[in-house]
Enzyme design. Sequence first.
Site, PDB file in Angstrom:
ATOM      1  N   LYS A  12       0.933  -1.265   0.075  1.00 43.08           N
ATOM      2  CA  LYS A  12      -0.159   0.238  -0.071  1.00 43.08           C
ATOM      3  C   LYS A  12       0.979   1.300   0.087  1.00 43.08           C
ATOM      4  O   LYS A  12       2.019   1.064   0.524  1.00 43.08           O
ATOM      5  CB  LYS A  12      -1.075   0.020   1.207  1.00 43.08           C
ATOM      6  N   PRO A  95       9.740  -4.437  -0.356  1.00 40.95           N
ATOM      7  CA  PRO A  95      11.002  -4.218   0.831  1.00 40.95           C
ATOM      8  C   PRO A  95      10.626  -3.962   2.340  1.00 40.95           C
ATOM      9  O   PRO A  95       9.625  -3.202   2.543  1.00 40.95           O
ATOM     10  CB  PRO A  95      11.667  -3.031   0.145  1.00 40.95           C
ATOM     11  N   ALA A  96      11.156  -4.835   3.209  1.00 39.26           N
ATOM     12  CA  ALA A  96      11.234  -4.511   4.618  1.00 39.26           C
ATOM     13  C   ALA A  96      11.445  -3.124   5.076  1.00 39.26           C
ATOM     14  O   ALA A  96      12.432  -2.634   4.441  1.00 39.26           O
ATOM     15  CB  ALA A  96      11.785  -5.547   5.271  1.00 39.26           C
ATOM     16  N   GLY A 103       4.797  -6.438   5.762  1.00 40.47           N
ATOM     17  CA  GLY A 103       4.485  -7.286   6.954  1.00 40.47           C
ATOM     18  C   GLY A 103       3.135  -7.290   7.384  1.00 40.47           C
ATOM     19  O   GLY A 103       2.764  -8.585   7.617  1.00 40.47           O
ATOM     20  N   SER A 104       2.336  -6.009   7.399  1.00 38.02           N
ATOM     21  CA  SER A 104       0.811  -6.234   7.702  1.00 38.02           C
ATOM     22  C   SER A 104       0.049  -7.115   6.662  1.00 38.02           C
ATOM     23  O   SER A 104      -0.769  -7.698   7.030  1.00 38.02           O
ATOM     24  CB  SER A 104       0.619  -4.791   8.019  1.00 38.02           C
ATOM     25  N   ASP A 137      -1.793  -1.400  10.713  1.00 35.97           N
ATOM     26  CA  ASP A 137      -1.698  -1.670   9.401  1.00 35.97           C
ATOM     27  C   ASP A 137      -2.523  -2.900   8.963  1.00 35.97           C
ATOM     28  O   ASP A 137      -3.366  -2.601   8.100  1.00 35.97           O
ATOM     29  CB  ASP A 137      -0.593  -1.426   8.581  1.00 35.97           C
TER      30      ASP A 137
END
Length: 293
Positions: A12, A95-96, A103-104, A137
């Site tokens: 997002k 990408p982290a 991750g969410s 999120d």
Amino acid sequence: MRQSITVLAPAKINLGLSVFPRREDGYHDIQSIFTTVNLCDRIFVERWPEKDVCLVDCKGMDLPKENTFTKAYKAFCVLTGIRDGVHVTVEKHIPAGGGLGGGSSDSSSFIQSIDILFGTQLDSSAWGYISSQVGSDVFFFSAALQREKKLLNGRVFSAVVEGRGERIYPIESRTDLWVLLVFPGVFVSTAEAYALVDANMKSCSRMSIQRDRLVNSYNGPVREWFFSNDFATPVVGRYPKIQQALNSLKGCGADFVDMSGSGSTVFGIFEKEDNAVSAYEAIARQWCSVLVH
């Protein structure tokens, strides 16, 4: 009985992000428009013979023992009484530490996967409970999965997001825009970004904006958008490379440029596909980037 499932988890971006002072519970209220883009992680989930086990393999990343998948799994088991184990394989493309909610989104798609695998048919309150145990999120991505059943096949979901992230007001998504994502190669943790914005709070937004005004701006000409991200000033001040990426996007003629979430990914919005393609071809020589719709 189904033994495995593969789903996609979309990224997002934030169009505007107002951050308000820290609450007594440690969270911050926010206000933003979230919209998914078609950059996705791929999540493969299979049943595992051991009970009470959630194994996670993510190539190229060393996840901590407790992570968004294990948190979601524990909350799911507490809610449903399920004890069957699962094995998760993650193919990362988001990408982290990039402010794109990877991750969410991964954990929301994982919840969807185990709900299907075990036939639990979670309702909205169950999704809300599990989301609250994982991260702010997650509410948005969970709402997207419930509302747009074919979201992960390319549909876009957009919403005004308020509170700590749990108040979701879906809006009609614009599908006429092109988004050029640029990854400056800087990792910004959410905790670090909030610490920076707290120290800079006096220059941040304090008044919420009427939702109708946000939506009207979103639906109007992109060059007239008034959106701004409260994380941008303090985070860019710490990481000048992010400002360099923003300048590159501005130089390529983007109609709107900003940083997503708590950073470090920046993005340019284009109303014309030809302009977006030309900008991507120019900027890809200098930056790791991807053009999405």
